[in-house]
Scaffold this motif. Structure first.
Motif, short mmCIF file in Angstrom:
data_model
loop_
_atom_site.label_atom_id
_atom_site.label_comp_id
_atom_site.label_asym_id
_atom_site.label_seq_id
_atom_site.Cartn_x
_atom_site.Cartn_y
_atom_site.Cartn_z
N VAL A 65 -1.05 4.70 -1.07
CA VAL A 65 -2.36 4.57 -0.41
C VAL A 65 -2.17 4.66 1.10
CG1 VAL A 65 -4.30 3.02 0.04
CG2 VAL A 65 -3.33 3.18 -2.27
N THR A 66 -2.99 5.47 1.75
CA THR A 66 -2.98 5.54 3.21
C THR A 66 -3.91 4.46 3.75
OG1 THR A 66 -2.58 7.93 3.21
CG2 THR A 66 -3.50 6.97 5.22
N ALA A 67 -3.40 3.59 4.59
CA ALA A 67 -4.19 2.49 5.14
C ALA A 67 -4.43 2.70 6.62
CB ALA A 67 -3.47 1.16 4.91
N ILE A 68 -5.69 2.66 7.01
CA ILE A 68 -6.08 2.79 8.42
C ILE A 68 -6.73 1.47 8.84
CG2 ILE A 68 -7.59 3.98 10.05
CD1 ILE A 68 -7.24 6.51 8.40
N LEU B 188 0.82 -1.21 0.00
CA LEU B 188 0.00 0.00 0.00
C LEU B 188 0.86 1.26 0.00
CD1 LEU B 188 -2.78 -1.13 2.50
CD2 LEU B 188 -2.98 -0.87 0.02
N ALA B 189 1.95 1.23 0.74
CA ALA B 189 2.84 2.40 0.78
C ALA B 189 3.44 2.65 -0.60
CB ALA B 189 3.94 2.18 1.81
N ALA B 190 3.82 1.58 -1.29
CA ALA B 190 4.40 1.72 -2.62
C ALA B 190 3.40 2.30 -3.61
CB ALA B 190 4.90 0.37 -3.11
N GLN B 191 2.10 2.06 -3.37
CA GLN B 191 1.06 2.57 -4.26
C GLN B 191 0.61 3.98 -3.87
OE1 GLN B 191 -0.97 -1.82 -4.56
NE2 GLN B 191 -2.29 -0.07 -4.94
#
Length: 357
Positions: free
Chosen positions: A110-113, A105-108
Motif C-alpha cells: 500500500v502506498t501511504a501519503i 503498509l509497505a509489507a501490504q
C-alpha cells in the motif's frame, strides 16, 4: 475512472470525516467517482443522503476497500490489514509517531501519503496543509473551552453590581493553534499575553495586539517554521522562568509541539501549585503540562483545573471536516506533483536509511 473511497473513522472520540458532500461535488467535477462508507459522516452531521445528493455512491466498508483506488481518512484505520495491495491511503497518518505503520503498509503493498509530512515552506503546498487547517480549529476551540471552564468572565464587565476585571490569559506557543487561541480569547474580551521561543513568532504575537511575554530564553529561528527542541539547560531555564510567570495568569493555554519529538514541558507542578484557586490550564500540545492526560479534566489539590485536550479539532467536526476535505481535494489534485508526493510518501525506516546513504 479513478474511485476515491471515504472510510468511516475508527479512532476513539474521532468525529471528523475525510470528505464532505461539498468535497464530493468538487471531485465529481474532475471526473472522479467517490464511494463513501455508509455512516462515515454521521458524527460530523453529514448524513448519507447528503453524499448521494452531491454525487457520491454509498456502500459498505468492504465495498469501499474492494472498489477504491485511493482511500482517504483523517487518522489511520484500525483495520489496516484489510487494505488491498496496490491501493493508496491518504490521511494524517503520523508516521513519525508510529514508525511501525510504514512497515505494515509497505509489507501490504500500500502506498501511504501522509499530509503531516507536507513541506510547509513551499507556497504551492498551502492548499494541502491539513496541519494548519486543523490547528486553526483546535486553537479556536481551546479558547472557548478555557472560557467555559474558567469561573469568571473573560471580558471586563461594568454592571450595577460592580466592575469585573478581564481575565488574564497566557498562551504558550504561537504557531497556528496558538495564534488562533490568542485571537479568539481577545475577541472574548480577555487580556491576552503570548509567549514563544521563536523570534518570528514573537512578532506574530505582537501583530495580534496581544502582549508578549519576554523571557531570557535563547531565541530560535527555525527554517521550517517549527521550534526545534531546546537543549537540556535551555529547557530547564525556560521551565524555571515560566514557573515564575505562569501564576500571574487566570488561564493558561499551551500549544507547543515538536514534530517527531516529545512535546516540551512548559507548566511544571511547581507552577500549578502557585496558581490561584479557580485558574485554568489547558494542554493543547499534549505533554506541555505536568500531570495532564489526553481527554481529561482534573482539579488539583490547590483548586486549579487542568484540561488535557490534544485532539480538539475533532470536537468541532463540521468546521474541521470541511477544512480537511478541502485539503484532501487539493492533495488529490496534486498527485502529479512529484516533489510534493515524494515528500509526503511514507517510507519504512530501512528505505530511508538507504536513501540517506
Amino acid at each position: 475512472m479513478t474511485t476515491v473511497g471515504v472510510l468511516r473513522e475508527t479512532a476513539g472520540r474521532e468525529r471528523r470525516v475525510a470528505m464532505t458532500p461539498d468535497g464530493v461535488v468538487r471531485l465529481r467535477r474532475t471526473g472522479v467517482r467517490v464511494l463513501v462508507e455508509a455512516g462515515a459522516g454521521r458524527s460530523a452531521w453529514f448524513d448519507d443522503p447528503a453524499y448521494v445528493e452531491a454525487g457520491a455512491d454509498v456502500g459498505s466498508r468492504e465495498q469501499v476497500y474492494a472498489e477504491s483506488d485511493i482511500l482517504v481518512v483523517v487518522r489511520p484505520p484500525d483495520d489496516i490489514a484489510a487494505l488491498p495491495a496496490g491501493r493508496t491511503l491518504i490521511g494524517l497518518l503520523d508516521p513519525l509517531g508510529d514508525p511501525g505503520l510504514a512497515e505494515t503498509l509497505a509489507a501490504q503493498g500500500v502506498t501511504a501519503i501522509s499530509l503531516d509530512l507536507l513541506p510547509r515552506t513551499l507556497s504551492r503546498a498551502q492548499p494541502l496543509d491539513a496541519l494548519t487547517s486543523q490547528a486553526n480549529v483546535a486553537g479556536y476551540k481551546a479558547a472557548l473551552l478555557a472560557a467555559e471552564a474558567y469561573g469568571g468572565f473573560f471580558p471586563m464587565l461594568v454592571t450595577a453590581a460592580g466592575t469585573s476585571r478581564p481575565a488574564q490569559v497566557l498562551v504558550l506557543g504561537a504557531g497556528v493553534a496558538g495564534l488562533q487561541a490568542i485571537a479568539t480569547a481577545r475577541r472574548l474580551g480577555a487580556q491576552v499575553t503570548g509567549y514563544d521561543v521563536r523570534e518570528a513568532a514573537q512578532a506574530d504575537i505582537a501583530s495580534t495586539g496581544a502582549l508578549v511575554l519576554a523571557l531570557s530564553d535563547a531565541v530560535q529561528n527555525g527554517s521550517d517554521g517549527y521550534a526545534s527542541a531546546l537543549t537540556g539547560d535551555e529547557a530547564a531555564s525556560q521551565l524555571h522562568s515560566l514557573a515564575q510567570a505562569v501564576p500571574r495568569f487566570d488561564v493558561v493555554i499551551t500549544t507547543a509541539k515538536v514534530p517527531g519529538g516529545r512535546s516540551p514541558l512548559l507548566v511544571s507542578a511547581e507552577a500549578l501549585d502557585a496558581m490561584r484557586p479557580g485558574s485554568v490550564v489547558l494542554d493543547l500540545g499534549g505533554g506541555n503540562v505536568a500531570g495532564s492526560a489526553p481527554d481529561t479534566r482534573v482539579v488539583t489539590g490547590h483548586g486549579v483545573t487542568v484540561i488535557g485536550a490534544p485532539n480538539l479539532a475533532s470536537t468541532v467536526p463540521v468546521a474541521a471536516s470541511t477544512a480537511y476535505a478541502r485539503n484532501v481535494v487539493a492533495a488529490l489534485g496534486a498527485l502529479d506533483d512529484d516533489e510534493l508526493v515524494s515528500a509526503m510518501t511514507v517510507r519504512p525506516l530501512h528505505d530511508l536509511d538507504k536513501e540517506r546513504r
